[in-house]
Design a protein around this motif. Sequence first.
Motif, PDB file in Angstrom:
ATOM      1  N   TYR A   1      -6.880   6.495   1.048  1.00  0.00           N
ATOM      2  CA  TYR A   1      -5.600   5.882   1.462  1.00  0.00           C
ATOM      3  C   TYR A   1      -4.944   5.137   0.289  1.00  0.00           C
ATOM      4  O   TYR A   1      -3.785   5.393  -0.052  1.00  0.00           O
ATOM      5  CB  TYR A   1      -5.897   4.947   2.638  1.00  0.00           C
ATOM      6  CG  TYR A   1      -4.841   3.961   3.076  1.00  0.00           C
ATOM      7  CD1 TYR A   1      -3.481   4.264   3.062  1.00  0.00           C
ATOM      8  CD2 TYR A   1      -5.227   2.701   3.563  1.00  0.00           C
ATOM      9  CE1 TYR A   1      -2.532   3.340   3.504  1.00  0.00           C
ATOM     10  CE2 TYR A   1      -4.287   1.781   4.016  1.00  0.00           C
ATOM     11  CZ  TYR A   1      -2.948   2.102   3.980  1.00  0.00           C
ATOM     12  OH  TYR A   1      -2.022   1.184   4.410  1.00  0.00           O
TER      13      TYR A   1
ATOM     14  N   LYS B   1       0.840  -1.198   0.000  1.00  0.00           N
ATOM     15  CA  LYS B   1       0.000   0.000   0.000  1.00  0.00           C
ATOM     16  C   LYS B   1       0.883   1.258   0.000  1.00  0.00           C
ATOM     17  O   LYS B   1       2.101   1.172   0.243  1.00  0.00           O
ATOM     18  CB  LYS B   1      -0.937  -0.058   1.219  1.00  0.00           C
ATOM     19  CG  LYS B   1      -1.920  -1.251   1.159  1.00  0.00           C
ATOM     20  CD  LYS B   1      -2.790  -1.318   2.400  1.00  0.00           C
ATOM     21  CE  LYS B   1      -3.782  -2.477   2.334  1.00  0.00           C
ATOM     22  NZ  LYS B   1      -4.631  -2.566   3.552  1.00  0.00           N
TER      23      LYS B   1
ATOM     24  N   ARG C   1       2.904  -7.210   9.211  1.00  0.00           N
ATOM     25  CA  ARG C   1       2.266  -6.131   9.972  1.00  0.00           C
ATOM     26  C   ARG C   1       2.715  -6.122  11.428  1.00  0.00           C
ATOM     27  O   ARG C   1       2.883  -5.060  12.026  1.00  0.00           O
ATOM     28  CB  ARG C   1       0.738  -6.266   9.882  1.00  0.00           C
ATOM     29  CG  ARG C   1       0.174  -5.900   8.505  1.00  0.00           C
ATOM     30  CD  ARG C   1      -1.287  -6.304   8.413  1.00  0.00           C
ATOM     31  NE  ARG C   1      -1.929  -5.903   7.175  1.00  0.00           N
ATOM     32  CZ  ARG C   1      -3.061  -6.424   6.713  1.00  0.00           C
ATOM     33  NH1 ARG C   1      -3.660  -7.394   7.405  1.00  0.00           N
ATOM     34  NH2 ARG C   1      -3.591  -6.004   5.583  1.00  0.00           N
TER      35      ARG C   1
ATOM     36  N   THR D   1      -5.329  -7.853  10.479  1.00  0.00           N
ATOM     37  CA  THR D   1      -5.651  -6.546   9.882  1.00  0.00           C
ATOM     38  C   THR D   1      -5.170  -5.395  10.763  1.00  0.00           C
ATOM     39  O   THR D   1      -4.602  -4.418  10.262  1.00  0.00           O
ATOM     40  CB  THR D   1      -7.188  -6.439   9.685  1.00  0.00           C
ATOM     41  OG1 THR D   1      -7.616  -7.565   8.903  1.00  0.00           O
ATOM     42  CG2 THR D   1      -7.567  -5.148   8.979  1.00  0.00           C
TER      43      THR D   1
ATOM     44  N   TYR E   1     -12.153  -3.000  -3.551  1.00  0.00           N
ATOM     45  CA  TYR E   1     -12.723  -3.094  -2.200  1.00  0.00           C
ATOM     46  C   TYR E   1     -14.252  -3.072  -2.205  1.00  0.00           C
ATOM     47  O   TYR E   1     -14.867  -2.658  -1.223  1.00  0.00           O
ATOM     48  CB  TYR E   1     -12.180  -1.959  -1.330  1.00  0.00           C
ATOM     49  CG  TYR E   1     -10.773  -2.200  -0.787  1.00  0.00           C
ATOM     50  CD1 TYR E   1     -10.484  -3.329  -0.018  1.00  0.00           C
ATOM     51  CD2 TYR E   1      -9.741  -1.303  -1.030  1.00  0.00           C
ATOM     52  CE1 TYR E   1      -9.215  -3.552   0.492  1.00  0.00           C
ATOM     53  CE2 TYR E   1      -8.456  -1.515  -0.520  1.00  0.00           C
ATOM     54  CZ  TYR E   1      -8.202  -2.647   0.243  1.00  0.00           C
ATOM     55  OH  TYR E   1      -6.938  -2.865   0.749  1.00  0.00           O
TER      56      TYR E   1
ATOM     57  N   ASN F   1      -1.702  -0.153   7.318  1.00  0.00           N
ATOM     58  CA  ASN F   1      -1.214  -1.516   7.583  1.00  0.00           C
ATOM     59  C   ASN F   1      -0.389  -2.105   6.437  1.00  0.00           C
ATOM     60  O   ASN F   1      -0.211  -3.310   6.337  1.00  0.00           O
ATOM     61  CB  ASN F   1      -2.346  -2.433   8.057  1.00  0.00           C
ATOM     62  CG  ASN F   1      -3.452  -2.606   7.033  1.00  0.00           C
ATOM     63  OD1 ASN F   1      -3.365  -2.076   5.929  1.00  0.00           O
ATOM     64  ND2 ASN F   1      -4.462  -3.360   7.386  1.00  0.00           N
TER      65      ASN F   1
ATOM     66  N   THR G   1      -4.255   0.238  11.805  1.00  0.00           N
ATOM     67  CA  THR G   1      -5.096  -0.458  10.812  1.00  0.00           C
ATOM     68  C   THR G   1      -5.179   0.360   9.527  1.00  0.00           C
ATOM     69  O   THR G   1      -5.147  -0.199   8.429  1.00  0.00           O
ATOM     70  CB  THR G   1      -6.509  -0.690  11.378  1.00  0.00           C
ATOM     71  OG1 THR G   1      -6.378  -1.474  12.558  1.00  0.00           O
ATOM     72  CG2 THR G   1      -7.396  -1.427  10.385  1.00  0.00           C
TER      73      THR G   1
ATOM     74  N   LEU H   1     -10.683   4.652   3.177  1.00  0.00           N
ATOM     75  CA  LEU H   1      -9.892   3.544   2.627  1.00  0.00           C
ATOM     76  C   LEU H   1      -9.531   3.835   1.165  1.00  0.00           C
ATOM     77  O   LEU H   1      -8.385   3.606   0.745  1.00  0.00           O
ATOM     78  CB  LEU H   1     -10.690   2.238   2.744  1.00  0.00           C
ATOM     79  CG  LEU H   1     -10.086   0.977   2.124  1.00  0.00           C
ATOM     80  CD1 LEU H   1      -8.717   0.659   2.733  1.00  0.00           C
ATOM     81  CD2 LEU H   1     -11.031  -0.218   2.307  1.00  0.00           C
TER      82      LEU H   1
ATOM     83  N   PHE I   1     -15.679   3.315   7.080  1.00  0.00           N
ATOM     84  CA  PHE I   1     -14.311   3.709   6.723  1.00  0.00           C
ATOM     85  C   PHE I   1     -14.030   3.644   5.218  1.00  0.00           C
ATOM     86  O   PHE I   1     -12.930   3.970   4.783  1.00  0.00           O
ATOM     87  CB  PHE I   1     -13.284   2.865   7.494  1.00  0.00           C
ATOM     88  CG  PHE I   1     -13.371   1.368   7.238  1.00  0.00           C
ATOM     89  CD1 PHE I   1     -12.770   0.793   6.129  1.00  0.00           C
ATOM     90  CD2 PHE I   1     -14.047   0.540   8.142  1.00  0.00           C
ATOM     91  CE1 PHE I   1     -12.837  -0.574   5.901  1.00  0.00           C
ATOM     92  CE2 PHE I   1     -14.121  -0.839   7.918  1.00  0.00           C
ATOM     93  CZ  PHE I   1     -13.514  -1.401   6.789  1.00  0.00           C
TER      94      PHE I   1
ATOM     95  N   LEU J   1     -16.537  -3.937   0.712  1.00  0.00           N
ATOM     96  CA  LEU J   1     -16.509  -3.077   1.905  1.00  0.00           C
ATOM     97  C   LEU J   1     -17.273  -1.773   1.689  1.00  0.00           C
ATOM     98  O   LEU J   1     -17.217  -0.872   2.521  1.00  0.00           O
ATOM     99  CB  LEU J   1     -15.045  -2.773   2.290  1.00  0.00           C
ATOM    100  CG  LEU J   1     -14.182  -3.990   2.647  1.00  0.00           C
ATOM    101  CD1 LEU J   1     -12.731  -3.578   2.874  1.00  0.00           C
ATOM    102  CD2 LEU J   1     -14.719  -4.708   3.884  1.00  0.00           C
TER     103      LEU J   1
ATOM    104  N   VAL K   1       0.187  -3.466   3.684  1.00  0.00           N
ATOM    105  CA  VAL K   1       0.121  -4.530   2.672  1.00  0.00           C
ATOM    106  C   VAL K   1      -1.274  -5.138   2.604  1.00  0.00           C
ATOM    107  O   VAL K   1      -2.002  -5.160   3.602  1.00  0.00           O
ATOM    108  CB  VAL K   1       1.227  -5.592   2.943  1.00  0.00           C
ATOM    109  CG1 VAL K   1       1.006  -6.296   4.266  1.00  0.00           C
ATOM    110  CG2 VAL K   1       1.361  -6.608   1.819  1.00  0.00           C
ATOM    111  N   HIS K   2      -1.630  -5.591   1.408  1.00  0.00           N
ATOM    112  CA  HIS K   2      -2.902  -6.296   1.185  1.00  0.00           C
ATOM    113  C   HIS K   2      -2.617  -7.709   0.696  1.00  0.00           C
ATOM    114  O   HIS K   2      -1.660  -7.923  -0.052  1.00  0.00           O
ATOM    115  CB  HIS K   2      -3.735  -5.572   0.117  1.00  0.00           C
ATOM    116  CG  HIS K   2      -4.800  -6.450  -0.480  1.00  0.00           C
ATOM    117  ND1 HIS K   2      -6.010  -6.647   0.134  1.00  0.00           N
ATOM    118  CD2 HIS K   2      -4.815  -7.211  -1.607  1.00  0.00           C
ATOM    119  CE1 HIS K   2      -6.725  -7.499  -0.606  1.00  0.00           C
ATOM    120  NE2 HIS K   2      -6.031  -7.849  -1.668  1.00  0.00           N
ATOM    121  N   GLY K   3      -3.463  -8.661   1.072  1.00  0.00           N
ATOM    122  CA  GLY K   3      -3.412 -10.007   0.506  1.00  0.00           C
ATOM    123  C   GLY K   3      -4.812 -10.547   0.296  1.00  0.00           C
ATOM    124  O   GLY K   3      -5.670 -10.384   1.172  1.00  0.00           O
TER     125      GLY K   3
ATOM    126  N   ARG L   1      -1.665 -14.748   3.881  1.00  0.00           N
ATOM    127  CA  ARG L   1      -2.418 -14.063   4.957  1.00  0.00           C
ATOM    128  C   ARG L   1      -1.706 -14.254   6.309  1.00  0.00           C
ATOM    129  O   ARG L   1      -1.673 -13.346   7.129  1.00  0.00           O
ATOM    130  CB  ARG L   1      -3.848 -14.609   5.050  1.00  0.00           C
ATOM    131  CG  ARG L   1      -4.676 -14.427   3.796  1.00  0.00           C
ATOM    132  CD  ARG L   1      -5.339 -13.091   3.675  1.00  0.00           C
ATOM    133  NE  ARG L   1      -6.375 -12.853   4.660  1.00  0.00           N
ATOM    134  CZ  ARG L   1      -7.107 -11.732   4.683  1.00  0.00           C
ATOM    135  NH1 ARG L   1      -6.906 -10.773   3.780  1.00  0.00           N
ATOM    136  NH2 ARG L   1      -8.029 -11.561   5.600  1.00  0.00           N
TER     137      ARG L   1
END
Length: 155
Positions: free
Chosen positions: A71, A16, A109, A98, A56, A119, A116, A68, A64, A59, A121-123, A92
């Motif tokens: 971000y 990220k 993380r 998270t 996303y 954080n 949060t 998000l 948020f 979500l 990185v995403h997976g 993960r």
Amino acid sequence: LIASLEQVDQTYIMVKPDGVQRGLVGEIISRFEKKGFKLTGLKLFQCSKELAEEHYKDLKGKSFFPKLIDYITSGPVVCMAWEGVGVVASARKLIGATDPLQAEPGTIRGDLAVQTGRNIVHGSDSPENGKREIGLWFNEAELCQWNPAQAPWLR
Ligand code: RTP
């Protein structure tokens, strides 16, 4: 023979904007390389609001969500496709919870982040989403299917 019967999965991993800005790209790539997964796609990329919202989309109702999207679009991200048996769940685990304060030491993380909302990185959370997200972030021509060379290139 047994290994060939095991399902090879793909996951979408993304550093990220905060991870890029903190100079953690190499460190994060290194964790997946050292684990033994195969890199099949890699690029630095500034994403649009539309792409972030599609990524996303599950979500969308969350309070948020607008933040998000701000971000994720705030600077370039590093997009990666990784391949291997069990790669989705294993990635993960390598990434950790998270909330970085809940993430175990030894995870990305857990070792490198505290918030949060930052954080790093995403997976992907399932093999289906791994495929979906790789399709969303990469063109076919940007992905490489490859195997280690079996013979020396030069004699
Ligand atoms: P990711 O998709 O980024 O790998 O994260 P994840 O599965 O661990 O978490 P998820 O619930 O899918 O949330 C996606 C990202 O949204 C941000 N978030 N902020 N303020 C909050 O309560 C909140 N909750 C989630 C995080 O950046 C999280 O990684």
